[in-house]
Design an enzyme around this catalytic site. Structure first.
Site, short mmCIF file in Angstrom:
data_model
loop_
_atom_site.label_atom_id
_atom_site.label_comp_id
_atom_site.label_asym_id
_atom_site.label_seq_id
_atom_site.Cartn_x
_atom_site.Cartn_y
_atom_site.Cartn_z
CB SER A 297 -0.92 0.01 1.23
OG SER A 297 -0.24 0.51 2.37
CG ASP A 298 1.27 5.73 -1.69
OD1 ASP A 298 2.33 5.94 -1.06
OD2 ASP A 298 0.99 6.33 -2.73
#
Length: 594
Positions: A297-298
């Site tokens: 994920s970012d």
């Protein structure tokens, strides 16, 4: 991915405790210095590095600020010793955002220090040379290996279709075909034909394409959360990721943005951030596109934090109402394997204990992450890289970086066909604005405008300064119009003497009021002062072509489709525009020349 590594990863993950498996699912940012004290804070007032490794079982770390390459290698080797002697005994995987260009933005890229310096990826898009990009990827591979870094949080392949978007510098441009071509060359240089002990794991981002932000706003912040597709071009943004999957990209990072009014294959997509979106991560990426690598994920999707007195709310767009515990459940059930920027292992364990994430789901992601370590040769292969790190930057790499800085310069206007302004011949008295006089060639002199023969002005593309949230001041957002007073200063100089204007583009700029006010107009994508002056004086060649169009006005941008490439009416300069500026010194255009 080899079958044997898959089976071995599964066996290793099965033998781990739940706590050790969960430690693999976190990927926090750490800051290291020359001392590399493992008992010092890991950064931002958090636990110590030793605690993160030994007590939390974390094995993946994103490097923020680091010392010189040799010191970095020494510190990372010391941390590896701690990891191999505790808990699961698995090694550490250190990752990094880009470190070989000019931008310094703690949320996106780090200015080159101790390594060769290149234009931003937009500049590589302006050159359009696939062999150069393959070489660039290979240089990064060797530099990262020397420092002990084994994972790149790049390349970025978002299409730059919304001119106001803040994150364009690390993309290759607006065209999906060109972006795909350069992406494949970069992956070959960075990962190799197949990921192995000499490769760097690439993280291709931001799935499924982060360019079409509503109003061009940045989704690090609440006002920029919406991503829109009024032109129906979702498939074009997806195209580079299809190629990345086919090429064996080790990891893929979803974007922060939340799709609004998006339909894919006849199915309405839920308006929640892409990493929280099971339709996007599991149904599209995993099942339809067949991707079985790591989904990272970012950063900063779970926990609201404050840094330096400024708020940084979690980018949990569309699920802001959920608790951090519930957000963790949404992310893993959507198909994410690892949480960028998070370090709270007990939170994930609690999500498992309360049934929000199944033990089987944890094991699936842990297996993918162990397999990445096996593919990189980290588990069975310990390498001391300190001696090679001390040699950075290699002279031939520094030369190629400078050559690329020059090649990416894009000449928009150059006097007239009959009377070009550039290249500047013979020593001159020059009035410099935002350029160092120490960079002038021998025999040239810097003087005031009253006695100068020519003026050279360097400016950056305009943006609106904002500083409410952490990281916001480093994001170039808002209007692309130059302030009226800056336009008048440049125009006034142009009325007094021949004037060359050079604009640094980290995204487009509205150059309409300036194009007729100066005698030559150029743009660049990251270049040192001395290399720029060598271009202007004919020592080096400029061959850039615009990787996106330069709109005529803000009104034209506001009337365009943010998801469609080069979509503004009557652009001032179209994508692909550029005038050649050859060099009078051919030896500087030959690789290996000094």
């Amino acid at each position: 991915m080899t079958h044997s590594n898959t089976a071995a990863a599964r066996a290793l993950a099965d033998a781990m405790t739940r706590e050790q498996q969960v430690g693999l699912l976190l990927h926090p940012i750490i800051i290291i210095d020359n001392d590399g004290d493992p008992d010092a804070s890991s950064g931002f007032g958090g636990p110590t590095l030793r605690q993160l490794i030994e007590d939390h079982g974390i094995r993946f770390f994103c490097l923020g600020s680091i010392p010189d390459p040799a010191a970095t290698s020494r510190v990372l080797n010391r941390l590896q010793d701690i990891a191999r002697g505790s808990g699961s005994r698995l090694p550490l995987v250190f990752s990094t955002d880009p470190r070989h260009s000019f931008m310094q933005n703690d949320g996106a890229a780090h200015r080159a220090a101790g390594v060769s310096q290149w234009p931003e990826n937009l500049g590589l898009g302006a050159i359009g040379d696939t062999e150069l990009v393959r070489t660039y990827g290979n240089i990064l591979r060797k530099d990262y290996l020397a420092m002990g870094i084994r994972m790149a949080l790049h390349p970025q392949v978002d299409l730059t279709t919304e001119p106001r978007w803040a994150r364009q510098a690390q993309s290759f441009g607006a065209d999906p075909a060109r972006t795909t071509e350069l992406l494949l060359a970069f992956l070959e240089g960075l990962q190799g034909p197949a990921l192995g002990p000499e490769g760097i794991a690439a993280t291709v981002k931001h799935f499924p394409g982060g360019g079409p932000q509503l109003g061009g706003e940045d989704p690090h912040f609440p006002y920029g959360r919406e991503q829109v597709y009024p032109g129906g071009a979702f498939g074009e943004h997806l195209a580079p990721f299809r190629a990345a999957i086919e090429a064996g990209a080790a990891a893929i990072m979803p974007y922060y943005g939340m799709p609004v009014d998006l339909t894919v294959d006849g199915e309405d997509i839920e308006p929640v951030g892409f990493a929280f979106n099971r339709q996007i991560i599991t149904n599209l990426l995993r099942e339809k596109l067949g991707y079985d690598g790591v989904v990272l994920s970012d950063f900063g999707l779970v926990t609201d934090i404050e840094i330096g007195g400024k708020p940084f709310p979690a980018c949990a767009w569309g699920v802001e109402h959920l608790s951090p515990l519930e957000r963790v459940g949404r992310l893993f059930n959507a198909g994410v394997d690892q949480l960028g920027g998070e370090l709270d292992a007990p939170l994930i364990l609690r999500a498992v204990a309360e049934g929000l994430v199944s033990p089987e789901r944890v094991k699936v992601s842990a297996t993918r992450l162990v397999k990445l370590m096996l593919d990189l040769g980290l588990i069975d292969n310990e390498t001391d890289t300190r001696s090679s790190a001390a040699l950075l930057p290699l002279p031939q790499d520094a030369f190629l970086g400078k050559q690329a800085q020059a090649r990416a310069v894009t000449v928009l206007t150059n006097g007239s066909d009959d009377l070009p302004v550039l290249p500047l011949a013979r020593p001159r008295k020059v009035h410099l604005v935002n350029l160092s006089e120490e960079a002038l060639p021998e025999g040239w002199s810097a003087v005031d405008a009253d006695t100068a023969e020519v003026a050279i002005v360097r400016v950056s593309a305009p943006y609106e300064h904002r500083d409410r949230y952490f990281l916001e001041a480093g994001m170039q957002q808002g209007s692309l119009d130059f302030p009226e007073e800056e336009v008048e200063r440049i125009a006034a100089l142009g009325r007094r003497l021949p004037t060359i204007l050079v604009v640094t583009l980290n995204r487009p700029a509205i150059l309409t009021p300036l194009v007729d006010a100066v005698d030559a107009l150029l743009v660049e994508f990251g270049i040192a002062d001395d290399i720029l002056l060598e271009v202007l004086t004919g020592e080096r060649a400029a061959e850039g072509r615009l990787p996106f169009e330069l709109p005529r006005s803000m009104a034209a941008i506001e009337a365009s489709n943010p998801d469609v490439a080069n979509d503004t009416a009557d652009p001032l300069f179209p994508a692909g525009w550029g005038l050649s500026l050859s060099s009078r010194n051919p030896k500087l255009n030959k690789a290996g020349a000094q």
